[in-house]
Scaffold this motif. Structure first.
Motif: not given
Length: 550
Positions: A58-69, A301-309
């Motif tokens: 539900f959440v971390s899958i967003g990294w895969g979407l950002i990375g590969g489409g 991309t902002h929420v799942l950035s490493t900044s955590g903000s």
């Protein structure tokens, strides 16, 4: 005559110690490990569902979407689901043959090498234990959807207390709690699938039938690291590594085999459901995420950035709802996300304590960890496991998203290593069966296309675990970052040290196929199952539970 959930004990077995039998204490079946067989078909199915579906889908899958489409995400999840289905095909055959607690860890010692089992057990324990603070950190992240000034330390403390309450009491209490928590996950995932279908057809406040628009603009395949065809391939790898973090499940069934009623029937049914679970939840889930939100969405991309903000709307689904101007549904989704994440952490707490107890029973951890309560709770293992959730306080200072990313990198290799271990163990098990003349057609569950299926699973899982951190070796402005390298590969080095260290100290030998123990606890399990009536079917068990509550 004593009654248990889903089955009836027709007579009490003598206490274990003078023979191979399992004991019946106060109507509760207890096995050789001191753990109690109290988990029904309904609870097993929902517990394994709860453990396999958590934050990542539900959440971390967003990294895969950002990375590969969306295209790479769907292909990666389909491919990796097939790989883990092959692993499930292996572990299902072994576990239904001898359904014992911490089964795949014990099998590694019985069929490969005692040092291999030692490595498998400690790897799995560390993996499960570190996942607990991961889920708590993720919970903090999704809670910030409602407000960004939530006292994170207080949330961590409350969740740790609740995990302790759910796990320290009778096993069936845990199973019952997990059943209802996992039910919330089912409601959530069905709701999100319906949301995707309805809104893509125009059922949204903007009356925009967007369909597969985001597959065309910005496109199905995102570039990662570099540009061009190579960049798109690296985008696929990014999605694949997300899939390797998201898709799992067979190990949870094998861990609870020793606490299941009528295990050969119950566990067999649980393993069979893994295949459709992968198809429905993970593959369709990857498709839906790629439909509802573009991979270049600024909020995502902002929420799942490493900044955590960010806004705290960590789930791609919630971001999509906000983009469409939908009211109330984002709050409901986030509320169900909270229960889903809590459920996953609860399952990890249970499995971590059981894997540590299995190590103690095998003589691969201190003897005092074998201690269980009257109702089968490994109390000292539980207390040690509860130390790890305090790592979640890292999110208080570093930001939840940053802590989550760090923990993901640390244990993804550990997760894939579990499947490497299972594949190797099955290959040795298959050779032992063949060498000792066992007829596989007589097995409770016969895996298909074996042993080739195991070799295929071993090949791909080994490649994935070796290349998951390949980006640290690429030229960059910062050069080679030692810290990043170790977040990806620490667990590989730990496993090597565990295996070599135990082998040198204990002078263990690899198990010869003709000498492998294919008897083990089977006589006691056979007698136990002969003494009990068949368990209720899944839906019969659910109906009975609902009737009892009325």
């Amino acid at each position: 005559m004593g009654k248990e959930t889903g089955y009836v004990v027709e007579e009490k077995a003598p206490a274990y110690g003078s023979g191979d039998e399992e004991a019946s204490i106060n109507g509760v079946i207890e096995n050789v490990d001191g753990l109690a067989r109290q988990l029904s078909n309904r609870q097993i199915q929902w517990m394994t569902l709860g453990g396999a579906i958590g934050t990542a889908l539900f959440v971390s899958i967003g990294w895969g979407l950002i990375g590969g489409g969306p295209g790479s995400l769907l292909i990666a999840f389909t491919f990796y689901s097939l790989v883990i289905a092959a692993v499930n095909n292996c572990i299902a055959e072994m576990t239904t043959f001898m359904p014992v607690s911490s089964s795949f860890i014990k099998f590694a010692s019985m069929y490969v090498d005692d040092a291999f089992g030692f490595m498998a057990g400690w790897n799995f324990f560390l993996y499960e234990a570190i996942l607990i603070p991961f889920e708590i950190s993720a919970l903090n992240l999704v809670l910030t959807y409602w407000r960004d000034d939530i006292p994170l330390a207080a949330v961590c403390a409350v969740v740790i207390l609740l995990y302790a309450i759910f796990n320290v009491f009778v096993v069936k209490w845990y199973g019952e709690a997990e059943f209802w928590l996992a039910s919330g996950k089912l409601i959530l995932i069905v709701m999100l699938f319906c949301f995707t279908f309805v809104t893509m057809c125009g059922g949204n406040p903007k009356h925009d039938a967007y369909g597969f628009r985001y597959w065309r603009e910005p496109g199905a395949f995102a570039e990662s690291v570099t540009t061009g065809p190579l960049g798109k391939f690296e985008g696929f790898l990014s999605s694949l590594f997300t899939a390797a973090w998201t898709v799992f499940g067979p190990e949870y069934i094998s861990m609870v085999a020793g606490e299941a009623v009528s295990p050969r029937t119950t566990i067999k049914q649980a393993f069979k459901t893994v295949y459709w679970r992968f198809g429905v939840f993970f593959i369709v889930g990857a498709l839906c995420v790629g439909i509802v939100v573009p991979y270049n969405d600024k909020t995502l991309t902002h929420v799942l950035s490493t900044s955590g903000s960010g806004t705290g709307a960590a789930s791609p689904y919630i971001i999509a709802m906000q983009n469409m101007g939908i009211k109330f549904l984002p709050d409901l989704t986030n509320a169900l996300l909270v229960t889903s994440i809590f459920s996953a952490g609860n399952a990890y707490t249970f499995c971590a304590s059981r894997s540590l107890h299995g190590l103690a029973v095998q003589g691969q951890a201190p003897k005092f960890l074998r201690k269980t309560t009257r109702r089968g709770v490994p109390i000292y293992c539980f207390l040690i496991t509860m130390i790890f959730p305090f790592l979640s306080f890292l999110s208080v200072s570093d930001g939840s998203a940053q802590a989550i990313k760090w923990l993901v990198n640390l244990v993804t290799a550990s997760q894939v290593l579990n499947y490497v271990i299972m594949s190797i163990t099955y290959i040795c098990f298959y050779r032992a069966m063949k060498a000792q003349g066992f007829d596989r057609n007589a097995l409770p569950y016969k895996g298909w296309f074996q042993p080739y299926c195991a070799w295929i699973a071993l090949f791909f899982t080994t490649i994935i675990v070796c290349i998951q951190g390949y980006t640290v070796f690429l030229p960059s402005k910062t050069g080679f970052v030692v810290g990043t390298f170790f977040t990806y590969y620490t667990m590989i080095f730990v496993c090597i040290l565990l295996f070599v260290g135990w082998k040198v100290v204990k002078r263990t030998k690899f198990v010869r196929p003709e000498e492998a123990d294919l008897v083990g606890e089977r006589p006691s399990i056979d007698k136990y199952e002969a003494m009990t009536t068949p368990p209720l079917g899944l839906w019969e068990d659910i109906a009975k539970s609902l009737r009892l509550r009325k």
